[in-house]
Structure formats: structure tokens, C-alpha cells
Design an enzyme around this catalytic site. Structure first.
Site: not given
Length: 536
Positions: A321, A341
Site C-alpha cells: 500500500h 487521498r
């Protein structure tokens, strides 16, 4: 003056702040396919040849696997020299589910509802699983501007066109029903005032189809299905590991040998069907990476299934990740959800440059972070590690005051515990070992292709996500394939007769290791990581 970071990091933050207005006006462009491929090949850990070893025995002989996994595949059974009385049966059920996470629990619920006598065995407590650690959400194409076909295209392309079509199809076609099932069980999804579910984008998605419960999505799903297991009275044997599968003279799976983790005693569970739902492998710490995974994620199911004769698929593909915490050290490797994000934060290097689009696929963004750090554009933290900034103050600027506490409260609280207010300053991240893309190979109904009556569900499966998984598809796959495995296992149990149980396969495997001169003189599965300090 608010200074939550060391001086060198605060100096870098000044550059981040200086470029923020310009970055907000012009979002980084998407990379071309060729640019993505070049970035992956140079910087993604899956392309590091020194990190892999050849598998010397078994169905995948001649293929490569991470060195740490290969070591476990080349180790012998924990019960190789133990005397296990297979005539003394401690548990006798229709369906034995190995693993108490999201896949195992949803599997057990459906098997129970189909009339089977089902039992869960789990080496920690029910719910101690990667499901609990998942934060950002669960995908499903259930809005008017979306469709399972569009979801399929995103998944298939995001997985580098390596996903098994029959598995990807099932994942996306059954996604809306999975959301409906969870909602009716009581999962508290984020909703508008009129009851419509709020959805957002994830990396690699062409539509807003991420359903979430703030950034506690996995915990909320696990809470709900764990309660359903308990309410239905499904037996759960906790703090007990499956250490070997049992087979009968016909080659069918016939149960498992269990080990009580507190007493060390071995127990025998007979079952007409067995479902491996043991989850991931983050605690193997491939290539020395930190991990977002829970303490028991040690690839146990892969070892048990492989030694019994079930082939692996894409065992050389791991998901790192892109945003794991790298500072402060107390939360090294902890997941910083992609949702940070999706609600507005950008990836920014030490010079204040937004060097990549924040919602590229996970493998591309992870490679980008690694590139920036290797090429001198990372921020150094005490101890020598490096990372890049996730510019979280942008979230409040774009979405308004209070957005962070409303949309990502878990992230906010995690950092505030260490005096870092992500509303005011960016946070520092580096890739963390997050997900096992590969696993045991199954057919469309969840059965392994070589061992009758053995099924696999959840992260222990290979082929659903190809060689890269999109955000929100893991919480989806544990529900879709967990539920299907439960139904299929219950149906198969009704027509199954178990013969005399044996452990012949573990002795045959040990002989194979010796003939190939591949015996690592260790035992597997690992069960738990060894973090103890061995002082001289």
C-alpha cells in the site's frame, strides 16, 4: 509555533506549504500506460529478483515465490514427529471454517443458514483479522451512472489483466447484493439525509462506487457479521490454530488437526467440507517491509493447502500500500487509508512537488513513493528511514472545516495521539506490506481444483484481483466469496461421505523435500511472527 516534527521535517513542510496554492490549481496528470510499466519495473518490490526463490517441490515446482514464503513451503509439518490419534475425534461437523475474519464469518453464516452444522476455528479471537484493519470502504456498482460491467473493466485493468475472468465477474456481479446484505444486517454505512449511500472514488476507479463507514469500514463490517455469528449460536473455537489438513483414502479433505495455542494440545476436527479463510501474509515481512496487517497474518492457509496438494496462483504478487505511516515510529507501517487521498490530500515530495496523481493504482503510487525516496527527494526521519508527504491540510481547504473529523476520524485520532494535527500539517508516509494478491487457486464456486471438498475464501485466494488489487475490492471479495463458499460447502456436505482420516500427505511432502534437497530444517506454518530479541 506549532512544531510536531523534527527541524529538518519542518523545513520541508515550508516547501509543501509554499507550493500548495499552485498544486491546488493544477492537479498532476495521469501517467500513460508505458510510463506506468516503466515505473513499476524499476521500483516496485515485485520486480526485485533478489527477493524471490524457486519453489522446489509441489504443484508450483519451478515457479518463484517470495523468499520468506518459499522458506515456509520448504519446511516440514509441525506435527511431522507428533503422535496424533486420529481415532479420537474432538469435533465432528459438516463444515469446518478455518479463520474468524470477514471471509470466515460470512461463510459460516451462510453455511449455517443453509442447514449445515458449521464451526469456526481461529488462532486468535473471532474478528482478529485484516478485515478489522480495513479502513477506506467497499466497492459496488449500485448507482445509476455505474454498472458491474464498468466495475469489471476497472478491476480487470487495475489487476494488469491477470484476474481470472470467472472470479472477477462473480465479484462485480454480486457486489450490489453484498452491500444490501450488509446493510440489512446492520452495517452503518455513510448515508445522505434521504438514506442514499454516499460513495467516493478510489485509486483506479472510473466511478464513485466506494461505500464506507467513515474510515472504520472494516471494523464496522466485522462488528456486524461477528455479532451475527454469535447471535446464530455458531460455535467458535478461539485461540486454536489449524496446523494441518486431514484427508481420507479417497483423497478428499476430511478435516484438520488443530492446536490449542494456550496449552499446546493437539485436537482432531472431522468435517465433510473445509473452508480455508486464513487471510494474508503481512507478518512474513517480505523484503523487510513493515506491515499494516494484524498479528496473525502469516500465510498459514497457503502452507496447509499447498502441502495437501492445492496449487498456488500469483504467489509472487504482493500489494504494498503506497501510504503506510513512517513517522512517528510507534505506528510504523500502520495503514493510512486511500480515502485520505480520495477526499483531497496529495502526495508531495520533500521539495513540495506533487510528483504523481494521488489516485493512480496502488502499485503505481507505491512505486512512485519508492522512486522519490531512492532518488533523494524523500524526507528523512529519525532512525534513517525516508518518506514523502501526504498533504492532508488540503482536505479541509477543499472540503471545508471539519471534513477530516467527519470523513476520516480514525486517521485524525491516530495522529493526534502523537501530537500531530493532520488538519494543520501533512503526514509522512512510505509503502507498507498490505495485501497478498496471490493465494490458493480456486474455481468459480470456491473449490480448489485438486482436492475434493476443500474451498478457499478471502485473502487466501489467488486470481480474484490479478496482480494488483483496487481499493475496496478486498472487503467486497471476503463477503462475495465468503458467502458463496458457505453456501457451496453446505450443499457439498450433504452429499459427502468421509472415509478413514490420514496424514499421509505430510509424510509424502517431507520425502519430496528430501529428494529435492530442499528441506530448510524448519517447521511450518509459522502461526505467529517471532519478534523476540535473542540476546547472547
Amino acid at each position: 509555533m506549532y512544531t510536531p516534527y523534527p527541524e529538518n521535517m519542518m523545513e520541508s513542510i515550508k516547501k509543501v506549504e509554499a507550493t500548495r496554492a499552485e498544486r491546488m490549481a493544477t492537479e498532476p496528470r495521469r501517467l500513460t500506460a508505458d510510463e506506468k510499466d516503466a515505473l513499476l519495473k524499476e521500483f516496485h518490490p515485485d520486480y526485485n529478483p533478489d527477493a524471490f526463490a524457486e519453489i522446489k517441490v509441489g504443484p508450483n515446482k519451478g515457479e518463484k515465490a517470495p523468499r520468506e514464503l518459499a522458506h515456509m513451503l520448504h519446511s516440514t509439518s509441525r506435527i511431522q514427529n507428533e503422535k496424533i490419534d486420529l481415532t479420537k475425534i474432538d469435533y465432528d461437523v459438516d463444515v469446518l471454517v478455518i479463520g474468524g475474519g470477514g471471509a470466515g464469518s460470512s461463510c459460516a453464516i451462510e453455511a449455517h443458514n443453509a442447514g449445515a452444522d458449521v464451526m469456526i476455528v481461529t488462532k486468535l479471537r473471532i474478528g482478529d483479522a485484516n478485515t478489522m484493519m480495513a479502513e477506506g470502504g467497499i466497492q459496488a456498482a449500485d448507482k445509476e451512472n455505474d454498472s458491474p460491467v464498468q466495475h469489471y473493466l476497472d478491476c480487470f485493468g487495475g489487476g494488469h489483466f491477470a484476474g481470472r475472468p470467472e472470479l472477477v465477474k462473480r465479484l462485480v456481479m454480486e457486489a450490489p447484493d453484498a452491500i444490501k446484505w450488509l446493510n440489512e444486517l446492520g452495517v452503518e454505512f455513510d448515508k445522505e439525509e434521504d438514506g442514499e449511500m454516499i460513495t467516493t472514488h478510489g485509486g483506479g476507479t472510473s466511478r464513485k462506487r466506494m461505500h464506507a463507514a467513515k474510515d472504520y469500514s472494516g471494523a464496522e463490517i466485522m462488528r456486524t457479521i461477528r455479532d451475527e455469528v454469535i447471535n446464530l449460536g455458531i460455535p467458535v473455537v478461539e485461540f486454536t490454530s489449524a496446523v494441518e489438513l486431514l484427508k481420507d483414502e479417497k483423497g478428499q479433505v476430511a478435516g484438520a488437526v488443530l492446536q490449542n495455542m494456550e496449552t499446546g494440545d493437539y485436537l482432531v476436527a472431522r468435517a465433510k467440507t473445509v473452508v480455508i479463510a486464513t487471510g494474508g501474509a503481512g507478518r512474513m515481512h517480505y523484503q523487510g517491509f513493515p506491515t499494516s496487517n494484524h498479528y496473525g497474518a502469516t500465510a498459514d492457509g497457503l502452507i496447509l493447502g499447498y502441502r495437501a496438494g492445492a496449487p498456488l496462483l500469483y504467489q509472487d504478487s504482493i500489494q504494498y500500500h503506497p501510504t503506510g505511516a513512517v513517522y512517528p515510529a510507534q505506528i510504523l507501517g500502520a495503514l493510512v487509508t486511500e480515502k485520505v487521498r480520495s477526499v483531497g490530500a496529495q502526495l508531495v515530495n520533500a521539495e513540495g512537488e506533487a510528483y504523481i496523481h494521488p489516485l493512480e493504482t496502488r502499485d503505481v503510487n507505491a512505486s512512485g513513493v519508492i522512486r522519490e525516496c531512492r532518488e533523494g527527494r524523500g524526507v528523512e526521519v529519525p532512525g534513517g528511514l525516508k518518506g514523502v508527504w501526504l498533504d492532508t491540510p488540503m482536505i479541509e481547504i477543499l472540503g471545508g472545516e471539519g471534513t477530516i473529523e467527519k470523513r476520516i476520524p480514525a486517521m485524525f485520532r491516530m495522529y493526534m495521539n502523537y501530537g500531530i494535527d493532520m488538519r494543520k500539517v501533512p503526514i509522512l508516509i512510505y509503502p507498507t506490506l498490505h495485501y497478498q494478491n496471490g493465494g490458493l487457486e480456486i474455481n468459480g464456486d470456491g473449490f480448489t481444483k485438486t482436492i475434493p471438498n476443500l474451498l478457499v475464501a478471502g485473502e487466501a485466494v489467488g486470481g480474484i484481483h490479478g496482480r494488483n488489487r483496487l481499493m475496496g475490492n478486498s472487503l467486497l471479495d471476503i463477503i462475495v466469496f465468503g458467502r458463496n463458499a458457505g453456501k457451496a460447502a453446505a450443499a457439498k456436505a450433504k452429499e459427502t461421505e468421509i472415509g478413514t482420516m490420514n496424514l499421509d500427505h505430510i509424510y509424502q511432502y517431507a520425502e519430496e523435500l528430501k529428494k529435492a534437497d530442499a528441506d530448510e530444517h524448519d517447521i511450518s506454518p509459522l502461526l505467529f511472527p517471532d519478534y523476540a530479541r535473542h540476546e547472547r
